[in-house]
Design an enzyme around this catalytic site. Structure first.
Site, PDB file in Angstrom:
ATOM      1  N   GLU A 180       0.872  -1.164   0.000  1.00 16.05           N
ATOM      2  CA  GLU A 180       0.000   0.000   0.000  1.00 16.05           C
ATOM      3  C   GLU A 180       0.914   1.219   0.000  1.00 16.05           C
ATOM      4  O   GLU A 180       1.703   1.424   0.921  1.00 16.05           O
ATOM      5  CB  GLU A 180      -0.903   0.014   1.223  1.00 16.05           C
ATOM      6  CG  GLU A 180      -1.922   1.150   1.191  1.00 16.05           C
ATOM      7  CD  GLU A 180      -2.809   1.143   2.414  1.00 16.05           C
ATOM      8  OE1 GLU A 180      -2.311   1.534   3.483  1.00 16.05           O
ATOM      9  OE2 GLU A 180      -3.977   0.740   2.298  1.00 16.05           O
TER      10      GLU A 180
ATOM     11  N   ASP B  58      -4.021   9.923  10.299  1.00 15.09           N
ATOM     12  CA  ASP B  58      -2.727   9.307  10.611  1.00 15.09           C
ATOM     13  C   ASP B  58      -2.112   9.927  11.851  1.00 15.09           C
ATOM     14  O   ASP B  58      -2.339  11.090  12.181  1.00 15.09           O
ATOM     15  CB  ASP B  58      -1.778   9.464   9.426  1.00 15.09           C
ATOM     16  CG  ASP B  58      -2.137   8.539   8.278  1.00 15.09           C
ATOM     17  OD1 ASP B  58      -2.079   7.313   8.498  1.00 15.09           O
ATOM     18  OD2 ASP B  58      -2.478   9.033   7.192  1.00 15.09           O
TER      19      ASP B  58
END
Length: 248
Positions: free
Chosen positions: A29, A40
């Site tokens: 990914e 994140d």
């Protein structure tokens, strides 16, 4: 494995991708760096800032995808803002031409989902969908979110941002996974908060694949010589339970 594109010079990045593949990752990914990566945690945000300082973010990402896709099936992880800025149709075609199998837009707005999914389908890309436990309370919500997805559904193991290293509520994840499977025939992938090989081994029986990211990104940032051994440790922990992707 989750790898943020542009973290290192291209020849170094290619070497890291080779090592990660050889060590046992079955899928890449690739993260498209973004200045406002709200889902994140600090490790991946710092990696993105480093990649942004290098410049030419989209070009670097396309080159990373080209190399990664020659090693393992590769998907791109992005936020919506770059997709909107470059144009969904244009960006989908660029990533498809680079060899990506799919693109997951982690904060895909509901009012843009149909346009994105149509653009990706026209380019031959899968559209995995991140489905958080928070904000999708009813089964009809899950069915609606899953309806336009293809490839897989991504069920975070933690409700925290990536990089969470505390305990995981595995019963809650198991329940959520079963609800997703009732809503869609797509495989269910989990990541976020799977901080150790031991945790990966516990999550694996609940899902169809596990994604590991922050531990790898931390190593890529601070001690790249450890990346191959760390990848191998996670891959070994998952055998024979499930496949390995990567992000966390």
């Amino acid at each position: 494995m989750f790898v943020p594109a542009g973290l290192h010079p291209p020849h170094v990045e290619r070497l890291h991708l080779d090592q990660i593949a050889w060590a046992g990752a079955s899928l890449f990914e690739v993260g498209l760096a973004h200045h406002d990566a709200g889902l994140d945690g600090p490790v991946i945000q710092a990696a993105y800032r480093r990649a942004l300082r290098r410049g030419n973010v989209l070009d670097h990402t396309l080159h990373t995808v080209e190399h990664a896709s020659g090693l393992r099936p590769t998907v791109v992880m992005t936020y919506w803002e770059p997709v909107d800025r470059h144009g969904p149709e244009h960006l989908a075609r660029l990533f498809a031409d680079a060899g990506a199998a799919g693109v997951m837009v982690v904060d895909l707005p509901e009012d843009q989902a149909a346009r994105w999914q149509e653009a990706a389908k026209a380019a031959g890309l899968h559209t995995p969908r991140l489905v958080p436990r928070r904000g999708t309370g009813s089964d009809s919500d899950l069915t609606r979110v899953a309806a336009g997805a293809s490839g897989w559904l991504y069920a975070p193991a933690s409700t925290a941002p990536t990089g969470y290293s505390g305990p995981l509520d595995l019963p809650a994840l198991a329940d959520f996974t079963e609800r997703l499977r009732a809503a869609s025939p797509l495989p269910v992938v989990s990541g976020v908060g799977i901080s150790t090989p031991a945790l990966a081994a516990r999550v694996a029986p609940l899902v169809d694949a596990v994604v590991i990211g922050t531990p790898i990104v931390r190593a890529l940032t601070t001690d790249p010589d450890q990346v191959r051994a760390l990848t191998a440790a996670f891959a070994q922990a998952l055998i024979p339970n499930t496949a390995t992707e990567t992000r966390a």
